[in-house]
Scaffold this motif. Structure first.
Motif, PDB file in Angstrom:
ATOM      1  N   THR A 365       0.840  -1.201   0.000  1.00 47.10           N
ATOM      2  CA  THR A 365       0.000   0.000   0.000  1.00 47.10           C
ATOM      3  C   THR A 365       0.878   1.255   0.000  1.00 47.10           C
ATOM      4  N   TRP A 504      -5.706  -0.346  -2.159  1.00 41.35           N
ATOM      5  CA  TRP A 504      -5.358  -0.703  -0.782  1.00 41.35           C
ATOM      6  C   TRP A 504      -5.439  -2.210  -0.566  1.00 41.35           C
ATOM      7  N   THR A 505      -4.583  -2.737   0.318  1.00 44.13           N
ATOM      8  CA  THR A 505      -4.823  -4.109   0.774  1.00 44.13           C
ATOM      9  C   THR A 505      -5.993  -4.029   1.749  1.00 44.13           C
ATOM     10  N   ASP A 508      -5.069  -2.875   5.301  1.00 47.18           N
ATOM     11  CA  ASP A 508      -4.717  -1.462   5.376  1.00 47.18           C
ATOM     12  C   ASP A 508      -5.950  -0.577   5.256  1.00 47.18           C
TER      13      ASP A 508
END
Ligand SMILES: [Zn+2]
Length: 633
Positions: A365, A504-505, A508
């Motif tokens: 990220t 984004w993951t 995160d």
């Protein structure tokens, strides 16, 4: 400044003298650091306008048109002599409508001239593919500035009463009989009431990704049996259209219940009332004053603008970008432009460093965030290009048989034709959303671009006379604030190209959402003296302020003359504001920015450096326990 006062209320400690002595101009709802700069620019531009008027031959073509329009707006003798006659062209268009099918026939013409209809289209960048521009559709605004006013019975009664009173006076000046006025207003309010349940509140509008609701042509056709919306869309853009982006699904789902021939009398009265208010600005002195009465009452503004100022703004508001370009080139210039660009890139560099050192994001990220930062486009001072429609304007004077309404309609037509022609086209990312002479700055998520007009690059934000720490606490924090919008709860959803795309993951993003919730909680319900702050309404701006302040502080620390006190004080100084009670309350309902006093105080309380520097203790007003501090960027 007394130490005690600093620890109790830093905003008042810094701005106490100013807050005591500052006078709210009679024709304004408030005075602030922003407005003080604005008033200085206003004076410069009004002086320039008079100078140009005396010697227009040296001006470029667009400035010549501006002056020609200004000569019409300031000729109040002529405006009074023409009376309401210029409005007849609009009134006749509306009076000819007796059914939805009549409205269908007239819709394109009304839209191109920006004559208010109860719903409409505009072309904007596609959130999913920012390289293309597509059609958005929505209902018109309500008469009151936020839906919450309609849900509070006593407030509603008070404000609808105010609206009825001011609009009655206005419509009488237009020459409607007492009976007609009563009917028009009660019909218009009845139609407005139908829109209330299907209109979003300011809080809902603040989440702008939720505006993006694509509906296919077939689906739109299914929902709009009483009015052929799709064929209107296609007529406006001169192409076939396969989908619309619906800004508010509730409205389109209720469309066939609200937009009916049974309701047509209400719709027609609504159009007459709305347009009488909208075009009042182009008529006699009495009518333009009456036309602004409701807005002034809502914001607690004591008096209407003088004729002189009003005439200036009427012309300037049309040619703001043209006049602004001259302002930027003359008073800011290419050297300052490069200088400030360097400062912005310095802030971006610090931001990048902070993201690299971030402890709550995973590497994946972080990499994407840094990519978004490194492709961020920076525009400073004044634009390289203006919207092309100014070149097409042709101003015709009173002597040439025209009047202000005719001029406004023909300029609207040129602008709107240009706007609808953008459908299915790549956007021109060089065009700015505000004039260079406006005291403001913005981040555009669909262009991943920040814009700093020349007007804001002055004291107390920025000056060579100020210390570096003061400049970091002023313009540095404003720059980093705009950069932070790339990573606020709205901006974070767009990628480095300006398209809606989740980079984004999952973990995160969850962490970010939780931090955004903490930011909401930090501001929500905090008393301002005029009512409580709404944490949800202001969350994106509070995230941007917080990120901006932290980044600017870091940049200041790197400077050899770094001085914490100067930094904190200038941050508090740039948010000074004194406003009428009505305006303060209105802002709490509709403004996505936090209330000034909290922008100064809460954001500083939320910094460990501030707490430590002033030795803030538990019982101090500026105290915030460490566990409540929210640090995102
Ligand atoms: Zn902002």
């Amino acid at each position: 400044m007394e130490k005690e006062q600093i620890r109790e209320n830093f905003y008042e400690a810094v701005n106490g003298e100013w807050l005591k002595s500052a006078k709210i101009p009679g024709d304004q709802p408030a005075v602030s650091a922003f407005l003080e700069l604005h008033l200085g620019i206003e004076k410069t531009l009004m002086d320039l306008t008079s100078k140009w008027e005396n010697n227009p031959s040296d001006l470029n073509d667009n400035l010549k048109k501006y002056i020609k329009l200004y000569q019409m707006t300031k000729d109040f003798d002529k405006r009074d002599e023409l009376g309401t006659k210029p409005f007849e062209i609009i009134l006749n268009k509306i009076n000819q409508l007796n059914s939805l099918s009549d409205l269908e026939k007239a819709f394109k013409d009304l839209t191109l001239e920006s004559i208010d209809t109860p719903f409409g289209f505009n072309v904007m960048q596609d959130f999913m593919n920012s390289d293309n521009q597509i059609l958005y559709f929505g209902a018109s605004d309500l008469f009151l500035p936020d839906t919450s006013y309609y849900h509070d019975e006593s407030k509603k009664k008070q404000l609808i009463g105010l609206f009825t009173m001011t609009t009655t006076q206005l419509l009488k000046l237009y020459g409607f009989s007492e009976k007609e006025v009563d009917q028009l207003i009660s019909d218009a309010l009845a139609f407005d009431a139908l829109l209330v349940p299907v209109t979003k509140s300011s809080v809902e509008k603040a989440d702008y990704v939720k505006m993006y609701n694509p509906l296919s042509k077939d689906k739109v056709n299914e929902l709009t049996n009483n009015f052929n919306l799709m064929s209107q869309a296609e007529a406006l853009v001169n192409q076939s259209v396969d989908q619309l982006i619906i800004t508010n699904l509730d409205f389109i789902h209720a469309f066939d219940k609200i937009i009916t021939d049974d309701n047509f009398a209400l719709i027609k009265s609504w159009m007459i009332v709305s347009n009488a208010i909208k075009f009042a600005s182009d008529l006699t002195n009495d009518i333009r004053i009456a036309g602004g009465a409701f807005r002034r009452a809502l914001s607690g503004t004591k008096e209407a603008q003088s004729k002189e100022k009003y005439a200036f703004y009427q012309a300037y508001n049309r040619f703001g970008q043209v006049v602004g370009l001259h302002y930027g080139e003359t008073y800011f210039g290419p050297i300052a432009k490069e200088d400030v660009k360097i400062m912005v890139h310095e802030m971006i560099g610090v931001y990048q460093e902070r993201i690299s050192n971030n402890t709550w994001l995973k590497e994946d990220t972080k990499e994407k965030a840094i990519k978004k930062l490194s492709t961020l486009k920076v525009h400073v001072g004044y634009p390289d290009e203006l919207p092309p429609y100014f070149d097409k304007f042709e101003i015709k004077s009173y002597d040439e048989g025209s009047n202000l309404i005719q001029e406004r309609l023909s300029m609207n037509k040129i602008i709107n034709t240009h706007e609808f022609n953008k459908y299915n086209q790549k956007p021109n990312r060089n065009i700015w959303g505000m004039p260079a002479s406006m005291v403001n700055a913005y981040y555009s998520p669909t262009n991943n671009q920040i814009v700093f007009p020349a007007a804001i690059l002055q004291e107390p934000y920025y000056s060579l006379e100020q210390t570096p720490s003061e400049n970091y606490g002023g313009i540095g924090a404003v720059m980093a604030h705009e950069i932070s919008h790339a990573f606020d709860n709205n901006g974070a959803k767009f990628d480095e190209t300006g398209s809606l795309n989740n980079w984004w993951t999952k973990a995160d993003l969850d962490a970010f959402d939780n931090k955004a919730k903490d930011m909401i909680a930090l501001f929500d319900g905090v008393e301002t003296g005029f009512g409580e702050c709404n944490g949800e309404l202001t969350v994106s701006e509070n995230i941007a302020d917080s990120g901006g302040l932290r980044c600017a502080l870091e940049a200041s620390k790197k400077n050899k003359s770094h001085n914490l006190e100067e930094f904190f004080k200038n941050w508090a100084r740039v948010w000074r504001m004194k406003a009428s009670e009505e305006y303060s309350q209105l802002l709490l309902k509709v403004d996505v920015h936090g209330p000034s006093i909290l922008r100064a105080n809460m954001q500083l309380s939320n910094l460990e450096e501030f707490q430590d520097y002033y030795h803030i203790k538990k019982n101090d007003g500026m105290y915030l326990p460490k566990e409540k501090m929210v640090s995102i960027w």
